[in-house]
Every structure is written in C-alpha cells, then in structure tokens.
Design a protein around this motif. Structure first.
Motif, mmCIF file in Angstrom:
data_model
loop_
_atom_site.group_PDB
_atom_site.id
_atom_site.type_symbol
_atom_site.label_atom_id
_atom_site.label_comp_id
_atom_site.label_asym_id
_atom_site.label_seq_id
_atom_site.Cartn_x
_atom_site.Cartn_y
_atom_site.Cartn_z
ATOM 1 N N GLU A 26 0.829 -1.212 0.000
ATOM 2 C CA GLU A 26 0.000 0.000 0.000
ATOM 3 C C GLU A 26 0.864 1.264 0.000
ATOM 4 O OE1 GLU A 26 -2.824 3.134 0.978
ATOM 5 O OE2 GLU A 26 -2.970 1.282 -0.176
ATOM 6 N N ALA A 30 -0.132 3.344 -3.383
ATOM 7 C CA ALA A 30 -0.934 4.571 -3.269
ATOM 8 C C ALA A 30 -0.153 5.807 -3.716
ATOM 9 C CB ALA A 30 -1.467 4.732 -1.852
ATOM 10 N N THR A 65 -6.283 -2.452 -0.507
ATOM 11 C CA THR A 65 -6.912 -1.137 -0.679
ATOM 12 C C THR A 65 -7.173 -0.960 -2.170
ATOM 13 O OG1 THR A 65 -4.810 -0.001 -1.058
ATOM 14 C CG2 THR A 65 -5.537 -0.199 1.247
ATOM 15 N N GLU A 66 -7.809 0.143 -2.540
ATOM 16 C CA GLU A 66 -8.044 0.401 -3.971
ATOM 17 C C GLU A 66 -6.719 0.413 -4.731
ATOM 18 O OE1 GLU A 66 -10.977 0.356 -5.543
ATOM 19 O OE2 GLU A 66 -11.680 -0.202 -3.546
ATOM 20 N N THR A 68 -3.824 -1.116 -3.928
ATOM 21 C CA THR A 68 -3.185 -2.439 -4.055
ATOM 22 C C THR A 68 -3.939 -3.317 -5.055
ATOM 23 O OG1 THR A 68 -4.382 -3.493 -2.209
ATOM 24 C CG2 THR A 68 -2.332 -2.323 -1.666
ATOM 25 N N ALA A 212 -1.972 3.837 6.304
ATOM 26 C CA ALA A 212 -3.142 4.659 5.948
ATOM 27 C C ALA A 212 -2.765 6.095 5.602
ATOM 28 C CB ALA A 212 -4.140 4.654 7.100
#
Length: 226
Positions: A26, A30, A65-66, A68, A212
C-alpha cells in the motif's frame, strides 16, 4: 515533467526471526499512482536492484486497498518493480524529489546504508523534498542537515508509533522504535490514534505515520512540487 525517485528495501529478513518481510505494498502503490496519475515520472531503485521483496503481510486480502487492487492487475508496473535500478547508480541531479515507502524490511538495510543516507542529504541540501511513510522515517536516524545536526532536530515529524509496533507484536524484534528515535534526535514528534491517517510537512521534510497515511504523504509531496 517532474521526476520522482522511489527507494525500496532489498531486505526480506526480519532480523534473525526467520520471518519474511520487505516493503509494504500500500505504501508503494498509493503514492505511485497518486504521482503518476498527476503526470509525474517515477523511477524505482533499491540497494541491490531488481525485484524488491514485498512483505507477505501486506499482500493479503485484509491489507488490500483500492491502490493495491489496482497494482495487482497492473502488469506494466509489476514489470517496472521487478527491475529496480541499483541505488549506487542514482544521482539526485536527475530527480526533483525522493520518496521512501515503508515496511519493516528497511530497518535492516536502508537505515545504515551510506549510499542512501548520502543521497537523502544531497536531495535536502539541493532544496529538494524528501518524503517517508510508516517505517521509512526510521531512515532519518543517521541523516544530518547542512548544520551538522540531525535533520529531524526541531522539525515536526511523525512515523510508526510505539503503540502500532506493539499491536503487530514486533516491539522486541525491531532494532529500535521509530517514535523514540525521532524524539531522541530532537524531532518534534506527534501522532494521531493508532492506524489513523496522519502526515506532516516541515520545510522539505514530509513524514507519514502508517500505511493509511500513504496518500496524505503523496498529496503533500504533489503540492510541494506543483
């Protein structure tokens, strides 16, 4: 087009535990997509070159997550990742900023890597942003500013918290705790609750607390470069 350097760990061993580690997907994906979607060119490097190890814990459904999920389907970026440049071939003059994704792996190779440390100091002294997320602020342990003091001295910084390290049960495995180290080096360390998105910018230095916080770090870097 602005050029950004990403530096990833080459270490896949968690100390002498026998457990595998590496970089956290991530924290790579990201920021990578945030930057490339905004027209930045990203170059990938690592101490050994080639494929950097992915922390297996970051490649699970729980950690998805979106970003990954997008990476999982992105064969072009996977191929690029498999062919990272050797860190020793990199010159800061070819780039506008440097970013270090986290993951536990870097605690055992990049923190004490002179090539990496010299590179960060060169970026900073040439007035270029240096950005770190999650475990990557650990790399600031040996970085000095032009005044010879620790780069974090007197600066607003964050990074993986003692509580977060305790939650993943690695307090006694890691070489040092990032929160403690940043404070010992004179950093003005702050944090939010465990696993909350949090990032700080102080001059050319950008730091993020945890996985995050990856997008927040990328957003601060993008604003800095625009």
């Amino acid at each position: 087009m602005k050029n950004i350097l990403f530096v990833l760990t080459s270490n896949d061993e968690m100390g002498s535990t026998g457990h595998k580690t590496g970089f956290w997907v991530e924290e790579f994906a990201a920021p990578y997509y945030a930057l490339t979607d905004n027209g930045f060119n990203v170059t990938l490097a690592s101490p050994k070159g080639g494929q950097p190890p992915i922390d297996p814990n970051s490649d699970t459904e729980d950690a998805a997550t979106e970003a990954t999920k997008r990476f999982d389907k992105d064969e072009a970026t996977k191929k690029k990742l498999a062919n990272t440049l050797k860190l020793e071939t990199i010159d800061q003059k070819d780039f506008d900023a440097v970013f270090y994704p986290g993951g536990h792996g870097l605690l055992w190779d990049l923190v004490e890597n002179k090539t990496s440390n010299d590179l960060i100091e060169s970026f900073h002294s040439h007035k270029k942003p240096v950005a770190f997320v999650c475990h990557a602020p650990a790399i600031l342990k040996n970085i000095k500013g032009s005044d010879g003091k620790p780069l974090v001295n007197g600066k607003n910084v964050t990074g993986f918290t003692n509580g977060e390290e305790e939650a993943v049960q690695l307090t006694d495995v890691v070489p040092f705790l990032i929160e403690d180290m940043l404070q010992e080096k004179g950093g003005n360390y702050s944090k939010l609750g465990d696993w909350q998105p949090y990032a700080l910018e102080d001059g050319l230095l950008i730091t993020g607390q945890n996985p995050a916080s990856s997008e927040k770090v990328a957003d601060l870097l993008i604003k800095k470069l625009q």
